[in-house]
Scaffold this motif. Sequence first.
Motif, PDB file in Angstrom:
ATOM      1  N   ALA A  82      31.072  56.924  59.031  1.00 52.21           N
ATOM      2  CA  ALA A  82      32.163  57.275  59.948  1.00 52.21           C
ATOM      3  C   ALA A  82      33.374  57.809  59.189  1.00 52.21           C
ATOM      4  O   ALA A  82      34.000  58.795  59.609  1.00 52.21           O
ATOM      5  CB  ALA A  82      32.546  56.043  60.766  1.00 52.21           C
ATOM      6  N   PHE A  86      34.532  61.798  59.831  1.00 53.25           N
ATOM      7  CA  PHE A  86      35.755  62.168  60.554  1.00 53.25           C
ATOM      8  C   PHE A  86      36.928  62.500  59.645  1.00 53.25           C
ATOM      9  O   PHE A  86      37.959  62.976  60.129  1.00 53.25           O
ATOM     10  CB  PHE A  86      36.159  61.032  61.493  1.00 53.25           C
ATOM     11  N   MET A  87      36.845  62.223  58.358  1.00 50.23           N
ATOM     12  CA  MET A  87      38.005  62.413  57.480  1.00 50.23           C
ATOM     13  C   MET A  87      37.788  63.467  56.416  1.00 50.23           C
ATOM     14  O   MET A  87      38.626  63.627  55.528  1.00 50.23           O
ATOM     15  CB  MET A  87      38.384  61.080  56.819  1.00 50.23           C
ATOM     16  N   GLN A  95      35.611  68.597  68.199  1.00 46.84           N
ATOM     17  CA  GLN A  95      36.906  67.925  68.145  1.00 46.84           C
ATOM     18  C   GLN A  95      37.217  67.295  69.486  1.00 46.84           C
ATOM     19  O   GLN A  95      36.986  67.880  70.552  1.00 46.84           O
ATOM     20  CB  GLN A  95      38.024  68.910  67.772  1.00 46.84           C
ATOM     21  N   TRP A  97      40.574  64.835  70.863  1.00 48.58           N
ATOM     22  CA  TRP A  97      41.835  64.167  70.555  1.00 48.58           C
ATOM     23  C   TRP A  97      42.102  64.302  69.055  1.00 48.58           C
ATOM     24  O   TRP A  97      42.248  65.410  68.572  1.00 48.58           O
ATOM     25  CB  TRP A  97      41.754  62.717  71.024  1.00 48.58           C
ATOM     26  N   PHE A  99      40.086  63.101  66.746  1.00 49.18           N
ATOM     27  CA  PHE A  99      38.819  63.033  66.010  1.00 49.18           C
ATOM     28  C   PHE A  99      38.193  64.425  65.931  1.00 49.18           C
ATOM     29  O   PHE A  99      38.151  65.153  66.925  1.00 49.18           O
ATOM     30  CB  PHE A  99      37.838  62.069  66.700  1.00 49.18           C
ATOM     31  N   LYS A 100      37.703  64.768  64.762  1.00 44.93           N
ATOM     32  CA  LYS A 100      37.023  66.043  64.575  1.00 44.93           C
ATOM     33  C   LYS A 100      35.921  65.894  63.537  1.00 44.93           C
ATOM     34  O   LYS A 100      36.038  65.132  62.573  1.00 44.93           O
ATOM     35  CB  LYS A 100      38.013  67.119  64.152  1.00 44.93           C
ATOM     36  N   ILE A 101      34.850  66.607  63.779  1.00 41.12           N
ATOM     37  CA  ILE A 101      33.717  66.614  62.853  1.00 41.12           C
ATOM     38  C   ILE A 101      33.609  68.006  62.247  1.00 41.12           C
ATOM     39  O   ILE A 101      33.545  68.999  62.967  1.00 41.12           O
ATOM     40  CB  ILE A 101      32.408  66.247  63.584  1.00 41.12           C
TER      41      ILE A 101
END
Length: 265
Positions: A82, A86-87, A95, A97, A99-101
């Motif tokens: 995780a 996400f980071m 994406q 809010w 959170f983005k992948i």
Amino acid sequence: MLKDVTIGQYYPTNSIIHRLDPRTKIHFTLLYIVALFVVDNLYGYGVALGMLLAITLVSKIPVGYVLRGVKGLVFIIMITVAINLFMTPGTVKWQFWIFKITEEGFRVATFMALRLIFLVTGTSLMTLTTSPIALTDGIEYSLRGVPFVRKYAHELAMMMTIALRFIPTLMEETDRIMKAQKARGADLDSGNLLQRAKNLIPILVPLFVSAFRRADELAIAMEARCYRGGENRTRMHELKFHGRDMYAYVATFVMVFAVFMTRFI
């Protein structure tokens, strides 16, 4: 889940992997770990997977038993995936809010999960195929070649082996204490993260008491058997390299070379 931890356990069979010199298996494990950190594509993990499967089949250890060690670390692997998913900055593919992948994050998370799984499986195979006494001798002989450490090689090897051997014992003790607390009405599975951390206090206190008691009993047992560590300590069975160890070293170097070559594919 705690009973699924296989690191530190020994699975006795009469296989050629079990009869290998413990130094051979220690050196293989170190080279295997280095090779895993060199891997940067799926071809490299394919080579490592083939090597692990071959060792598991030759060692006559059930594949399901080896994979049990991964089940005990699912939570840690999920957190690692995780964080990396996400980071990791890069090209955004999804994406919502905050959170983005990203494409790079998906790749790093996948490789990190595979690396952890292969690390746990590979190191578990070393302890599953090596008895605690053989592992202590192997670590001690290996540390004798390290400057500034050779004088304390025996003490370090003994401490490392006892710590490794105590992992499954403490896991079993933790599971037993958790069941006892639940039988008394303790709620360990509900609440937020902070509440769950507070719920662990009734488990940690008896766990530490049990660990200190076991350490004291082990020290008394070693003294009762007139154990004396340090230099000039002799053994009934000295470690010796055999022909099978040479074949194992050749196979190890072939695997490391194959993993390194996958970087150019």
